[in-house]
Motif scaffolding. Structure first.
Motif, PDB file in Angstrom:
ATOM      1  N   ALA A  63     -13.048 -65.088  30.384  1.00 39.11           N
ATOM      2  CA  ALA A  63     -14.433 -64.906  29.367  1.00 39.11           C
ATOM      3  C   ALA A  63     -14.338 -65.968  28.273  1.00 39.11           C
ATOM      4  CB  ALA A  63     -14.769 -63.529  28.826  1.00 39.11           C
ATOM      5  N   SER A  64     -13.246 -66.073  27.806  1.00 38.71           N
ATOM      6  CA  SER A  64     -12.785 -67.119  26.428  1.00 38.71           C
ATOM      7  C   SER A  64     -13.109 -68.606  26.990  1.00 38.71           C
ATOM      8  CB  SER A  64     -11.658 -66.860  25.711  1.00 38.71           C
ATOM      9  OG  SER A  64     -10.595 -67.387  26.517  1.00 38.71           O
ATOM     10  N   TYR A  65     -12.679 -68.639  28.409  1.00 40.14           N
ATOM     11  CA  TYR A  65     -12.713 -70.009  29.187  1.00 40.14           C
ATOM     12  C   TYR A  65     -14.280 -70.203  29.646  1.00 40.14           C
ATOM     13  CZ  TYR A  65      -7.800 -69.091  29.469  1.00 40.14           C
ATOM     14  OH  TYR A  65      -6.399 -68.817  29.056  1.00 40.14           O
ATOM     15  N   GLY A  66     -15.022 -69.341  29.720  1.00 41.05           N
ATOM     16  CA  GLY A  66     -16.345 -69.457  30.099  1.00 41.05           C
ATOM     17  C   GLY A  66     -16.951 -68.776  31.474  1.00 41.05           C
ATOM     18  N   ALA A  67     -15.915 -67.763  31.791  1.00 40.00           N
ATOM     19  CA  ALA A  67     -16.522 -66.972  32.907  1.00 40.00           C
ATOM     20  C   ALA A  67     -17.521 -66.053  32.519  1.00 40.00           C
ATOM     21  CB  ALA A  67     -15.406 -66.130  33.355  1.00 40.00           C
ATOM     22  N   VAL A  68     -18.415 -65.644  33.357  1.00 39.92           N
ATOM     23  CA  VAL A  68     -19.328 -64.641  33.015  1.00 39.92           C
ATOM     24  C   VAL A  68     -18.681 -63.263  33.703  1.00 39.92           C
ATOM     25  CG1 VAL A  68     -21.633 -63.750  33.672  1.00 39.92           C
ATOM     26  CG2 VAL A  68     -21.178 -66.070  33.418  1.00 39.92           C
ATOM     27  N   VAL A  69     -18.257 -62.418  32.696  1.00 40.87           N
ATOM     28  CA  VAL A  69     -17.571 -61.183  33.088  1.00 40.87           C
ATOM     29  C   VAL A  69     -18.248 -59.934  33.327  1.00 40.87           C
ATOM     30  CG1 VAL A  69     -15.733 -59.581  32.279  1.00 40.87           C
ATOM     31  CG2 VAL A  69     -15.374 -62.080  31.992  1.00 40.87           C
ATOM     32  N   VAL A  70     -18.268 -59.416  34.310  1.00 44.20           N
ATOM     33  CA  VAL A  70     -19.127 -58.239  34.554  1.00 44.20           C
ATOM     34  C   VAL A  70     -18.260 -57.092  34.644  1.00 44.20           C
ATOM     35  CG1 VAL A  70     -20.819 -57.101  36.434  1.00 44.20           C
ATOM     36  CG2 VAL A  70     -20.953 -59.502  36.030  1.00 44.20           C
ATOM     37  N   ASP A  71     -18.076 -56.311  33.654  1.00 39.77           N
ATOM     38  CA  ASP A  71     -17.115 -55.239  33.581  1.00 39.77           C
ATOM     39  C   ASP A  71     -17.537 -54.036  34.053  1.00 39.77           C
ATOM     40  OD1 ASP A  71     -15.403 -53.430  32.373  1.00 39.77           O
ATOM     41  OD2 ASP A  71     -14.780 -54.418  30.486  1.00 39.77           O
ATOM     42  N   ALA A  72     -16.841 -53.300  35.225  1.00 38.21           N
ATOM     43  CA  ALA A  72     -17.359 -52.238  35.756  1.00 38.21           C
ATOM     44  C   ALA A  72     -17.039 -51.090  35.115  1.00 38.21           C
ATOM     45  CB  ALA A  72     -16.701 -52.179  37.102  1.00 38.21           C
TER      46      ALA A  72
ATOM     47  N   ILE B 129     -19.636 -50.992  32.382  1.00 39.54           N
ATOM     48  CA  ILE B 129     -21.125 -50.705  32.899  1.00 39.54           C
ATOM     49  C   ILE B 129     -21.108 -48.936  33.302  1.00 39.54           C
ATOM     50  CG2 ILE B 129     -22.631 -50.778  34.822  1.00 39.54           C
ATOM     51  CD1 ILE B 129     -21.796 -53.839  35.016  1.00 39.54           C
ATOM     52  N   ALA B 130     -19.794 -48.553  33.834  1.00 40.75           N
ATOM     53  CA  ALA B 130     -19.850 -47.239  34.045  1.00 40.75           C
ATOM     54  C   ALA B 130     -19.902 -46.156  32.857  1.00 40.75           C
ATOM     55  CB  ALA B 130     -18.472 -46.904  34.767  1.00 40.75           C
ATOM     56  N   ARG B 131     -19.624 -46.696  31.821  1.00 46.06           N
ATOM     57  CA  ARG B 131     -19.820 -45.914  30.532  1.00 46.06           C
ATOM     58  C   ARG B 131     -21.409 -45.969  30.159  1.00 46.06           C
ATOM     59  NH1 ARG B 131     -14.688 -48.119  29.090  1.00 46.06           N
ATOM     60  NH2 ARG B 131     -15.867 -50.026  28.021  1.00 46.06           N
ATOM     61  N   GLU B 132     -21.901 -47.325  30.323  1.00 46.57           N
ATOM     62  CA  GLU B 132     -23.401 -47.472  30.190  1.00 46.57           C
ATOM     63  C   GLU B 132     -24.263 -46.553  30.988  1.00 46.57           C
ATOM     64  OE1 GLU B 132     -24.146 -51.636  30.637  1.00 46.57           O
ATOM     65  OE2 GLU B 132     -23.022 -52.259  28.748  1.00 46.57           O
ATOM     66  N   VAL B 133     -24.077 -46.502  32.144  1.00 45.65           N
ATOM     67  CA  VAL B 133     -24.647 -45.638  33.259  1.00 45.65           C
ATOM     68  C   VAL B 133     -24.841 -44.097  33.012  1.00 45.65           C
ATOM     69  CG1 VAL B 133     -24.745 -47.564  35.122  1.00 45.65           C
ATOM     70  CG2 VAL B 133     -23.287 -45.805  35.320  1.00 45.65           C
ATOM     71  N   VAL B 134     -23.888 -43.648  32.163  1.00 46.77           N
ATOM     72  CA  VAL B 134     -23.927 -42.382  31.846  1.00 46.77           C
ATOM     73  C   VAL B 134     -24.005 -42.035  30.533  1.00 46.77           C
ATOM     74  CG1 VAL B 134     -22.563 -41.530  33.855  1.00 46.77           C
ATOM     75  CG2 VAL B 134     -21.215 -42.232  31.865  1.00 46.77           C
ATOM     76  N   GLU B 135     -24.600 -42.818  29.535  1.00 47.90           N
ATOM     77  CA  GLU B 135     -25.209 -42.516  28.462  1.00 47.90           C
ATOM     78  C   GLU B 135     -26.117 -41.676  28.214  1.00 47.90           C
ATOM     79  OE1 GLU B 135     -26.108 -46.383  26.643  1.00 47.90           O
ATOM     80  OE2 GLU B 135     -23.962 -47.004  26.560  1.00 47.90           O
ATOM     81  N   PRO B 136     -26.460 -40.878  26.986  1.00 46.24           N
ATOM     82  CA  PRO B 136     -27.540 -39.926  26.878  1.00 46.24           C
ATOM     83  C   PRO B 136     -28.831 -40.240  27.352  1.00 46.24           C
ATOM     84  CG  PRO B 136     -25.940 -39.809  25.179  1.00 46.24           C
ATOM     85  CD  PRO B 136     -25.346 -40.980  26.087  1.00 46.24           C
ATOM     86  N   GLY B 137     -29.368 -39.497  28.150  1.00 46.84           N
ATOM     87  CA  GLY B 137     -30.709 -39.893  28.512  1.00 46.84           C
ATOM     88  C   GLY B 137     -30.858 -40.700  29.788  1.00 46.84           C
ATOM     89  N   THR B 138     -29.737 -41.137  30.379  1.00 48.57           N
ATOM     90  CA  THR B 138     -29.532 -41.618  31.649  1.00 48.57           C
ATOM     91  C   THR B 138     -29.746 -40.970  33.022  1.00 48.57           C
ATOM     92  OG1 THR B 138     -27.236 -41.739  31.883  1.00 48.57           O
ATOM     93  CG2 THR B 138     -28.548 -43.775  30.813  1.00 48.57           C
ATOM     94  N   PRO B 139     -30.278 -41.172  33.915  1.00 50.54           N
ATOM     95  CA  PRO B 139     -30.170 -40.274  35.129  1.00 50.54           C
ATOM     96  C   PRO B 139     -28.825 -39.988  35.658  1.00 50.54           C
ATOM     97  CG  PRO B 139     -31.824 -42.287  35.501  1.00 50.54           C
ATOM     98  CD  PRO B 139     -31.074 -42.495  33.991  1.00 50.54           C
ATOM     99  N   GLY B 140     -28.000 -41.092  35.381  1.00 49.52           N
ATOM    100  CA  GLY B 140     -26.499 -40.990  35.696  1.00 49.52           C
ATOM    101  C   GLY B 140     -25.819 -39.824  35.146  1.00 49.52           C
TER     102      GLY B 140
ATOM    103  N   VAL C 136     -23.224 -48.419  39.139  1.00 47.09           N
ATOM    104  CA  VAL C 136     -22.492 -49.582  38.711  1.00 47.09           C
ATOM    105  C   VAL C 136     -22.689 -50.876  39.641  1.00 47.09           C
ATOM    106  CG1 VAL C 136     -20.180 -50.486  38.273  1.00 47.09           C
ATOM    107  CG2 VAL C 136     -20.876 -48.194  37.755  1.00 47.09           C
ATOM    108  N   GLY C 137     -22.586 -50.489  40.880  1.00 47.01           N
ATOM    109  CA  GLY C 137     -23.142 -51.492  41.697  1.00 47.01           C
ATOM    110  C   GLY C 137     -24.453 -52.381  41.539  1.00 47.01           C
ATOM    111  N   GLU C 138     -25.574 -51.474  41.235  1.00 48.39           N
ATOM    112  CA  GLU C 138     -26.623 -51.889  41.118  1.00 48.39           C
ATOM    113  C   GLU C 138     -26.942 -53.017  39.682  1.00 48.39           C
ATOM    114  OE1 GLU C 138     -30.536 -49.091  40.354  1.00 48.39           O
ATOM    115  OE2 GLU C 138     -29.470 -48.684  42.338  1.00 48.39           O
ATOM    116  N   ARG C 139     -26.396 -52.312  38.805  1.00 48.46           N
ATOM    117  CA  ARG C 139     -26.393 -53.039  37.487  1.00 48.46           C
ATOM    118  C   ARG C 139     -25.420 -54.320  37.577  1.00 48.46           C
ATOM    119  NH1 ARG C 139     -28.616 -55.274  33.554  1.00 48.46           N
ATOM    120  NH2 ARG C 139     -27.526 -55.368  31.529  1.00 48.46           N
ATOM    121  N   ALA C 140     -24.542 -54.355  38.285  1.00 47.40           N
ATOM    122  CA  ALA C 140     -23.263 -55.512  38.382  1.00 47.40           C
ATOM    123  C   ALA C 140     -24.199 -56.510  39.245  1.00 47.40           C
ATOM    124  CB  ALA C 140     -22.274 -55.070  39.181  1.00 47.40           C
ATOM    125  N   GLN C 141     -25.017 -56.109  39.963  1.00 49.98           N
ATOM    126  CA  GLN C 141     -25.929 -57.343  40.956  1.00 49.98           C
ATOM    127  C   GLN C 141     -26.982 -57.729  40.030  1.00 49.98           C
ATOM    128  OE1 GLN C 141     -26.985 -54.843  44.247  1.00 49.98           O
ATOM    129  NE2 GLN C 141     -25.408 -55.944  45.591  1.00 49.98           N
TER     130      GLN C 141
END
Length: 200
Positions: free
Chosen positions: A22-31, A34-45, A91-96
């Motif tokens: 990421a520090s060199y310039g990669a776009v990092v998609v961290d599964a 995202i796995a934490r985000e998709v099970v936050e309070p109020g989510t369908p996950g 997670v796959g959906e969000r990563a895409q």
């Protein structure tokens, strides 16, 4: 755009490699993130996880109680599979979505802990594996993460073997040594990734 799968066993140092890329310039998609985000309070996950595992997997404030859930699923392959069936498609959906938002010249690095276990290597243009000997992983998990040896061994046993990971690798980063030995290797891998991205 070059789509890269980055994986490695627990304690192998994948997060550090991800940070450097990421520090060199990669776009990092961290599964994991995202796995934490998709099970936050109020989510369908989160609703689906509670429906499958019961309200005992929630803390008093309604967030997911990860240690409680971990205790349920890590020792039980069927329950782990049930959890994965809920979380992985989200997670796959969000990563895409994140990948689509990256530019055409981007190197998109998907940081995927269970890439090998879930047979995902064909989704990426190439796979980078961060590799460390099991004894190195064990030492890092007990020294740096405060796990007991039996906890660490159980987590390692729940993942693919070193040989299975190396079998899907296009590029391997050896991370048995100290941190300062890692950086030049990651820089060399980055040079190769940007070369391939430019070549289309």
């Amino acid at each position: 755009m070059l789509s890269v799968g980055l994986t490695g066993g627990i304690g192998a140092g994948k997060s550090e490699v991800s940070r450097l890329l990421a520090s060199y310039g990669a776009v990092v998609v961290d599964a994991d993130k995202i796995a934490r985000e998709v099970v936050e309070p109020g989510t369908p996950g989160l609703a689906a996880v509670v429906a499958a595992f019961g309200p005992g997997v929630l803390t008093a404030d309604g967030t997911l109680d990860r240690p409680a859930l971990g205790a349920l699923v890590f020792a039980d392959p069927e329950r782990l599979a049930a959890l994965n069936a809920i979380v992985h498609p989200l997670v796959g959906e969000r990563a895409q979505e994140l990948e689509r938002a990256a530019g055409p010249d981007a190197v998109v690095v998907h940081d995927v802990p269970l890439l090998t276990e879930n047979g995902l290597s064909s989704r990426y243009d190439l796979v980078v594996v961060v590799d460390a000997a099991p004894e190195t992983q064990l030492k890092r998990l007990t020294d740096l993460r405060g796990m007991t040896e039996s906890e660490a061994r159980a987590r390692m046993a729940a993942q693919a073997t070193r040989e299975q990971r190396r079998a899907v690798a296009d590029l391997v980063i050896d991370n048995d040594g100290p941190l300062e030995a890692l950086e030049p290797q990651v820089r060399a891998v980055w040079a190769e990734l940007t070369r391939r991205a430019a070549a289309g």
